[in-house]
Design an enzyme around this catalytic site. Structure first.
Site, PDB file in Angstrom:
ATOM      1  N   SER A  92       0.854  -1.184   0.000  1.00 27.37           N
ATOM      2  CA  SER A  92       0.000   0.000   0.000  1.00 27.37           C
ATOM      3  C   SER A  92       0.889   1.233   0.000  1.00 27.37           C
ATOM      4  CB  SER A  92      -0.880  -0.034   1.255  1.00 27.37           C
ATOM      5  OG  SER A  92      -1.664   1.127   1.349  1.00 27.37           O
ATOM      6  N   LYS A 113      -3.149   5.055  -2.389  1.00 28.23           N
ATOM      7  CA  LYS A 113      -4.126   5.836  -1.646  1.00 28.23           C
ATOM      8  C   LYS A 113      -4.540   7.021  -2.514  1.00 28.23           C
ATOM      9  CE  LYS A 113      -4.181   3.657   2.306  1.00 28.23           C
ATOM     10  NZ  LYS A 113      -5.419   3.119   2.869  1.00 28.23           N
ATOM     11  N   LYS A 164     -10.561  -7.544   7.027  1.00 25.77           N
ATOM     12  CA  LYS A 164      -9.614  -7.206   8.101  1.00 25.77           C
ATOM     13  C   LYS A 164     -10.167  -7.770   9.399  1.00 25.77           C
ATOM     14  CE  LYS A 164      -7.901  -2.744   6.383  1.00 25.77           C
ATOM     15  NZ  LYS A 164      -8.137  -1.275   6.467  1.00 25.77           N
ATOM     16  N   LYS A 200      -1.111  -0.835  -4.394  1.00 22.15           N
ATOM     17  CA  LYS A 200      -2.351  -0.125  -4.025  1.00 22.15           C
ATOM     18  C   LYS A 200      -1.983   1.329  -3.742  1.00 22.15           C
ATOM     19  CE  LYS A 200      -4.973  -0.009   0.338  1.00 22.15           C
ATOM     20  NZ  LYS A 200      -5.768  -0.815   1.301  1.00 22.15           N
ATOM     21  N   GLY A 228      -4.661  -4.715   5.715  1.00 23.57           N
ATOM     22  CA  GLY A 228      -3.638  -4.506   6.741  1.00 23.57           C
ATOM     23  C   GLY A 228      -3.929  -3.246   7.529  1.00 23.57           C
ATOM     24  N   ASP A 279     -14.227  -1.837   2.445  1.00 21.19           N
ATOM     25  CA  ASP A 279     -13.350  -2.067   3.596  1.00 21.19           C
ATOM     26  C   ASP A 279     -14.097  -1.599   4.845  1.00 21.19           C
ATOM     27  OD1 ASP A 279     -11.388  -2.048   5.564  1.00 21.19           O
ATOM     28  OD2 ASP A 279     -10.140  -0.522   4.655  1.00 21.19           O
ATOM     29  N   ASP A 324      -7.356   3.072  -3.131  1.00 17.46           N
ATOM     30  CA  ASP A 324      -8.089   3.064  -1.859  1.00 17.46           C
ATOM     31  C   ASP A 324      -8.385   4.502  -1.449  1.00 17.46           C
ATOM     32  OD1 ASP A 324      -9.131   2.667   0.644  1.00 17.46           O
ATOM     33  OD2 ASP A 324      -7.295   1.844   1.529  1.00 17.46           O
ATOM     34  N   GLU A 384     -11.378   0.932  -3.755  1.00 19.11           N
ATOM     35  CA  GLU A 384     -11.722   0.550  -2.390  1.00 19.11           C
ATOM     36  C   GLU A 384     -12.375   1.709  -1.637  1.00 19.11           C
ATOM     37  OE1 GLU A 384      -8.286  -0.913  -0.323  1.00 19.11           O
ATOM     38  OE2 GLU A 384      -9.389  -1.296   1.528  1.00 19.11           O
TER      39      GLU A 384
HETATM   40  O1  NPG Z   1       0.009  -2.752   4.892  1.00 18.63           O
HETATM   41  O2  NPG Z   1      -0.909  -2.518   6.843  1.00 18.63           O
HETATM   42  C1  NPG Z   1      -0.665  -2.136   5.699  1.00 18.63           C
HETATM   43  C2  NPG Z   1      -1.299  -0.862   5.261  1.00 18.63           C
HETATM   44  C3  NPG Z   1      -2.452  -1.139   4.405  1.00 18.63           C
HETATM   45  O3  NPG Z   1      -3.260   0.818   3.408  1.00 18.63           O
HETATM   46  C4  NPG Z   1      -3.332   0.053   4.302  1.00 18.63           C
HETATM   47  N1  NPG Z   1      -4.183   0.190   5.291  1.00 18.63           N
HETATM   48  O4  NPG Z   1      -7.320   1.736   4.949  1.00 18.63           O
HETATM   49  O5  NPG Z   1      -6.579  -0.189   4.410  1.00 18.63           O
HETATM   50  C5  NPG Z   1      -6.412   0.923   4.881  1.00 18.63           C
HETATM   51  C6  NPG Z   1      -5.048   1.314   5.302  1.00 18.63           C
HETATM   52  C7  NPG Z   1      -4.843   1.976   6.595  1.00 18.63           C
HETATM   53  C8  NPG Z   1      -3.836   2.885   6.676  1.00 18.63           C
HETATM   54  C9  NPG Z   1      -5.543   1.640   7.678  1.00 18.63           C
HETATM   55  C10 NPG Z   1      -3.545   3.505   7.850  1.00 18.63           C
HETATM   56  C11 NPG Z   1      -5.238   2.248   8.855  1.00 18.63           C
HETATM   57  C12 NPG Z   1      -4.257   3.157   8.942  1.00 18.63           C
END
Ligand code: NPG
Length: 388
Positions: A154, A182, A282, A180, A310, A258, A208, A233
């Site tokens: 990500s 953001k 998750k 991925k 994650g 999500d 995302d 996402e």
């Molecule tokens: O690899 O853990 C990882 C990050 C994956 O982008 C990721 N998580 O919204 O899915 C999400 C995002 C996230 C980022 C969630 C920061 C929480 C805090």
């Protein structure tokens, strides 16, 4: 029922009930190797709540990790709140049961609304303890057959397209099998176009939004269709299943949920509405690994592709995620990157590494990690003990 239809979460229905004796709530502070920016904020360090549960005669122990962040910006939960609800509302209920199994935790805590991440951390510690006591790995217990899973990464919002491209190139060089990005309004079409050009047509790419868009943004988001993305996402707010269904009809790129998917029941509704073409699963968000497995089974039965999300977990949560993601319904690469993607040092003995684009499914007893106690102590900021 054929082998393919069995419910993977049933495996824990026959564990030995044990009394919960004592629980340690430990907070650790871990700096991220690089700031991670999303549409809802910038993370520079991770304040993680860990749970260590002692069961039986004190001879059985297990660890859980709470994925709540410092601020209630991803969802309503946050780490201080999770700590408080665990200490004052959840643990007293578990201590009062006399003896219990991990599979009973959800039902015992059902009278408390919400607080899925807090509940998940407790169930996780009990699962780890039960599995260690029976000398079984999580992956074996749930019937995972694969030995490794493809690893996705990500990539946060950057200050410039050039900086983003440099970061993405680095992850491609590391071998990640899917990128991925953001996104948020003002950082979407252009960065996606640039990254697609950089990585070429064959590397899987997805975006995302973490709820940053509105129902009226369908035409705008449809501009992403030309970049052959795996999915978009969570474009809309958590509660807006209907809006996601409308958006799914306006864009050809599949809509993945999500934040909205907080339980198997909500997931079933989202699928029925046409709001969820792909599911990010998750465990923390849905109240634990057992509910995550139920969602996996539901999605698989409906032909909805899933992947494991994650939450910037330490090696504890990541190991468990890597086991879970070996289930056959996880047909897309998850956000299970190497520990070094986020952290300089981990708190487990064998931090997750990526090899040939894959992460190994852990097979050690329990959820699949051993604590590095010296490393853990060096990042611990507080330790509270709760007993029945
Ligand atoms: O690899 O853990 C990882 C990050 C994956 O982008 C990721 N998580 O919204 O899915 C999400 C995002 C996230 C980022 C969630 C920061 C929480 C805090």
């Amino acid at each position: 029922m054929s082998d393919h239809d069995h419910t993977h979460s049933d495996m824990f229905g026959h564990s030995t009930p044990r009394p919960l004796r004592r629980v340690e709530l430990r907070r650790v502070d871990m700096p991220l190797v690089t700031p991670f920016r999303t549409s809802f904020g910038i993370e520079t360090r991770r304040d993680v709540l860990l749970v260590r549960a002692e069961l039986g005669d004190g001879d059985v122990e297990g660890w859980g990790e709470c994925v709540a962040l410092s601020e209630p910006a991803y969802s309503a939960e946050y780490v201080e709140g999770a700590h408080a609800v665990i200490e004052h509302h959840l643990l007293p209920r578990l201590f009062a049961t006399g003896e219990l199994t991990a599979a009973q935790v959800g039902a015992e805590l059902a009278s408390i609304h919400g607080h899925h991440m807090a509940k998940a951390a407790l169930e996780m510690a009990l699962l780890d303890a039960e599995l260690r006591a029976s000398d079984q790995s999580f992956a074996d217990a749930i019937g995972v057959e694969v030995t490794s899973i493809p690893s996705g990464v990500s990539v946060g919002i950057h200050d410039s397209i050039d900086a983003l491209l440099a970061a993405v190139q680095g992850y491609i060089d590391d071998g990640y099998m899917r990128i991925k990005l953001k996104i948020q309004p003002g950082w979407d079409i252009e960065p996606v176009a640039a990254v697609r050009t950089l990585i070429g047509p064959d590397t899987p790419l997805q975006v995302d939004a973490n709820t940053a868009y509105q129902r009226t943004d369908g035409a705008h988001l449809a501009q992403l269709d030309q970049y052959d993305l795996l999915l978009i996402e969570q474009p809309l707010p958590e509660h807006d299943l209907l809006g996601h269904a409308q958006l799914a009809a306006e864009v050809t790129t599949p809509i993945c949920l999500d934040e909205s998917l907080t339980s198997v029941a909500v997931t079933a509704d989202a699928i029925a509405l046409g709001a969820c073409e792909i599911a990010n699963i998750k465990p923390g968000r849905v109240g634990g690994y057992l509910e995550a497995i139920r969602i996996h089974d539901l999605c698989r039965a409906h032909g909805i592709p899933t992947w494991c999300g994650g939450m910037l977990e330490t090696g504890i949560g990541r190991a468990a995620n890597a086991g879970l993601a070996g289930l056959p319904g996880f047909t897309l690469p998850g956000d299970i990157s190497a520990a070094s993607r986020f952290y300089e040092t981990d708190i487990v003995a064998s931090p997750i590494t990526i090899s040939d684009g894959h992460v190994a499914v852990p097979r050690s007893p329990g959820l699949g990690f051993e604590i590095d106690h010296a490393a853990l102590d060096s990042v611990t900021t507080s330790l509270a003990v709760v007993s029945g």
